[in-house]
Design a protein around this motif. Structure first.
Motif, PDB file in Angstrom:
ATOM      1  N   VAL A   1       0.836  -1.206   0.000  1.00 22.61           N
ATOM      2  CA  VAL A   1       0.000   0.000   0.000  1.00 22.61           C
ATOM      3  C   VAL A   1       0.864   1.246   0.000  1.00 22.61           C
ATOM      4  CG1 VAL A   1      -1.709   1.314   1.312  1.00 22.61           C
ATOM      5  CG2 VAL A   1      -1.939  -1.168   1.100  1.00 22.61           C
ATOM      6  N   LEU A   2       1.912   1.257   0.835  1.00 29.15           N
ATOM      7  CA  LEU A   2       2.816   2.410   0.884  1.00 29.15           C
ATOM      8  C   LEU A   2       3.453   2.657  -0.475  1.00 29.15           C
ATOM      9  CD1 LEU A   2       4.396   4.606   2.402  1.00 29.15           C
ATOM     10  CD2 LEU A   2       6.072   2.836   3.046  1.00 29.15           C
ATOM     11  N   GLY A   3       3.881   1.578  -1.123  1.00 30.04           N
ATOM     12  CA  GLY A   3       4.489   1.723  -2.448  1.00 30.04           C
ATOM     13  C   GLY A   3       3.527   2.330  -3.447  1.00 30.04           C
TER      14      GLY A   3
ATOM     15  N   GLY B   1       7.684   0.980 -10.535  1.00 32.41           N
ATOM     16  CA  GLY B   1       8.570  -0.148 -10.301  1.00 32.41           C
ATOM     17  C   GLY B   1       9.362  -0.042  -9.004  1.00 32.41           C
ATOM     18  N   ILE B   2      10.025   1.074  -8.805  1.00 26.55           N
ATOM     19  CA  ILE B   2      10.864   1.230  -7.609  1.00 26.55           C
ATOM     20  C   ILE B   2      10.048   1.151  -6.323  1.00 26.55           C
ATOM     21  CG2 ILE B   2      12.378   2.834  -6.380  1.00 26.55           C
ATOM     22  CD1 ILE B   2      13.482   3.721  -9.086  1.00 26.55           C
ATOM     23  N   PRO B   3       8.898   1.857  -6.211  1.00 25.38           N
ATOM     24  CA  PRO B   3       8.100   1.711  -4.985  1.00 25.38           C
ATOM     25  C   PRO B   3       7.588   0.287  -4.759  1.00 25.38           C
ATOM     26  CG  PRO B   3       7.463   3.710  -6.146  1.00 25.38           C
ATOM     27  CD  PRO B   3       8.360   2.935  -7.069  1.00 25.38           C
TER      28      PRO B   3
ATOM     29  N   ILE C   1      14.510  -6.772  -7.882  1.00 28.75           N
ATOM     30  CA  ILE C   1      14.441  -6.089  -9.180  1.00 28.75           C
ATOM     31  C   ILE C   1      13.309  -6.672 -10.023  1.00 28.75           C
ATOM     32  CG2 ILE C   1      15.670  -5.643 -11.346  1.00 28.75           C
ATOM     33  CD1 ILE C   1      18.272  -5.593  -9.744  1.00 28.75           C
ATOM     34  N   ALA C   2      13.167  -8.003  -9.990  1.00 30.54           N
ATOM     35  CA  ALA C   2      12.081  -8.654 -10.743  1.00 30.54           C
ATOM     36  C   ALA C   2      10.725  -8.170 -10.262  1.00 30.54           C
ATOM     37  CB  ALA C   2      12.192 -10.168 -10.618  1.00 30.54           C
ATOM     38  N   LEU C   3      10.576  -8.010  -8.952  1.00 31.49           N
ATOM     39  CA  LEU C   3       9.310  -7.520  -8.402  1.00 31.49           C
ATOM     40  C   LEU C   3       9.028  -6.104  -8.885  1.00 31.49           C
ATOM     41  CD1 LEU C   3       6.979  -8.230  -6.475  1.00 31.49           C
ATOM     42  CD2 LEU C   3       8.303  -7.175  -4.638  1.00 31.49           C
ATOM     43  N   GLY C   4      10.069  -5.269  -8.947  1.00 33.78           N
ATOM     44  CA  GLY C   4       9.891  -3.919  -9.468  1.00 33.78           C
ATOM     45  C   GLY C   4       9.488  -3.918 -10.934  1.00 33.78           C
ATOM     46  N   LEU C   5      10.082  -4.800 -11.723  1.00 31.57           N
ATOM     47  CA  LEU C   5       9.729  -4.897 -13.137  1.00 31.57           C
ATOM     48  C   LEU C   5       8.280  -5.341 -13.315  1.00 31.57           C
ATOM     49  CD1 LEU C   5      13.005  -6.584 -14.457  1.00 31.57           C
ATOM     50  CD2 LEU C   5      12.262  -4.248 -14.927  1.00 31.57           C
ATOM     51  N   LEU C   6       7.855  -6.327 -12.523  1.00 34.62           N
ATOM     52  CA  LEU C   6       6.466  -6.789 -12.613  1.00 34.62           C
ATOM     53  C   LEU C   6       5.502  -5.702 -12.151  1.00 34.62           C
ATOM     54  CD1 LEU C   6       6.750 -10.465 -11.290  1.00 34.62           C
ATOM     55  CD2 LEU C   6       6.635  -9.681 -13.662  1.00 34.62           C
TER      56      LEU C   6
END
Length: 400
Positions: free
Chosen positions: A88-90, A311-313, A328-333
């Motif tokens: 949620v914060l992201g 992506g970054i958040p 990094i994969a999570l940011g890309l997704l």
């Protein structure tokens, strides 16, 4: 319309064949082929398929079904503790950054549309990819699901409040009313005895009755009708319907749930959802980009903005023991977006707030994100890894 009735199903058949043909060398999501084939067959290139009211209605149902499936795949345990808070914060960071960029580029209502588009995540598009890779029920997959759920539900709320026909104040009250009704439906799905319904579902799984599928479409259309009647985005109703259906079936036998899920997925991914993606390609305004080649430069730049804004958040929600590759994969997704981008830009163009060229850049960036980011993410992450540490909420999520 006659040509579209033949061409779009034909392209829907061709897309997985092309995806399978490339699979030994490159795992490209089938949705990419559906979009590209739609563009090629559409008015911008070959002109084999033209927009029509009937196909437009089928495509709208496909989009609704995509969000229904996304809602039905949510593991509520993933939202407990650190993962839920950070997801949620992201997203809050993403919407703030997206709106800031929107107001810099186009002050006014267009800024809201741009901000909503930049903070979205295509959960419905990612779920089949995570399922096919075997990651869906791993800590990484559950975290990606939480990030995607917030990245779809949050923009839907923003669309309903800021992009509807009402002012934000009345729109919020209407949204609260919808939330109360949806909460009542969820409460009923939890509290009502389901044993008789599950037995009836089981008894009709292989008959012409198909009770489960009829209930799916009843729940879906009921909440779609409610959201439309309240002048909210219909995707909000579709997402809520998926949640209600998951809770209705949560105590069913595992074999029955798997059989019903298989039938729902057959209708969704075998019929309605491919129509939506192919038709999105058919209606894509390629001419607006071709008229000003400089706009092509903004497409990859917009993908970079998606990576920064969304992506970054999204990486904040990564499990504590996640490797740098998984983060990094999570940011890309998280930065992979398309359905919300299509919905938000369509509202903007229809209301005359967003120029067609800007909408085309955003949709093209969404297409490019679907093409590249999951492919890079899954290749970078590697094979599914079972975390040694207990992932927060994983047990609860499996029981939900």
């Amino acid at each position: 319309m006659e040509s579209a009735l033949f061409v779009i199903p034909a392209l829907a058949v061709l897309a997985p064949l092309l995806a399978r043909g490339l699979s030994p060398w490159l795992r490209v999501p089938v949705v990419v082929f559906e979009l590209v084939l739609g563009i090629v067959a559409g008015p911008s290139v070959l002109g084999w398929a033209e927009p029509s009211v009937f196909i437009d209605t089928l495509a709208a149902l496909g989009l609704a079904m995509l969000f229904f499936v996304a809602g039905s795949e949510i593991e509520f345990g993933s939202f407990r503790g650190r993962t839920g808070r950070n997801a949620v914060l992201g997203w809050l960071i993403s919407i703030a950054a997206g709106l800031a960029i929107g107001f810099v580029l186009a002050p006014g209502d267009a800024a809201v549309i741009i901000g909503v588009a930049l903070c979205s995540t295509a959960l419905g598009t990612l779920l089949p990819i995570l399922r096919d890779s075997g990651d869906l029920h791993t800590p990484f997959g559950r975290t990606a699901g939480a990030v995607g759920a917030v990245g779809e539900f949050g923009p839907l709320i923003a669309i309903s409040v800021f992009l509807g026909a009402r002012d934000p104040g009345p729109a919020t009250l209407v949204l609260v009313a919808f939330g109360v009704i949806a909460a009542m439906a969820i409460w009923l799905s939890i509290t009502l005895p389901r044993g008789a319904m599950h037995r009836f579902v089981n008894s009709t799984l292989h008959t012409s009755g198909q009770f489960a599928i009829r209930v799916v479409f009843f729940v879906l259309t009921a909440l779609l009708a409610l959201s439309i009647a309240l002048d909210l985005d219909m995707l909000l109703g579709a997402f809520a319907a998926g949640v209600v259906w998951r809770l209705l079936m949560r105590d069913a036998e595992q074999a029955d749930r798997a059989a019903v899920d298989s039938k729902v997925e057959a209708v969704a991914f075998g019929f309605l959802i491919p129509v939506f993606f192919v038709y999105t390609g058919v209606t894509f305004d390629l001419a607006a980009l071709l008229a000003d080649p400089v706009l092509f430069v903004f497409v990859p730049l917009t993908v970079v903005v998606l990576l920064v804004v969304r992506g970054i958040p999204s990486m904040l929600a990564a499990p504590p023991d996640a490797t740098w590759r998984e983060r990094i994969a999570l940011g890309l997704l998280g930065a992979t977006g398309l359905p919300i981008i299509v919905a938000a830009t369509a509202i903007g163009v229809a209301s005359g707030v967003l120029p067609s060229a800007v909408a085309s850049v955003l949709v093209a960036a969404g297409m490019l994100s679907v093409l590249l980011l999951p492919l890079i993410a899954m290749g970078l992450k590697g094979a599914p890894r079972v975390s040694v540490a207990t992932h927060e909420g994983s047990t609860q999520g499996q029981r939900a």
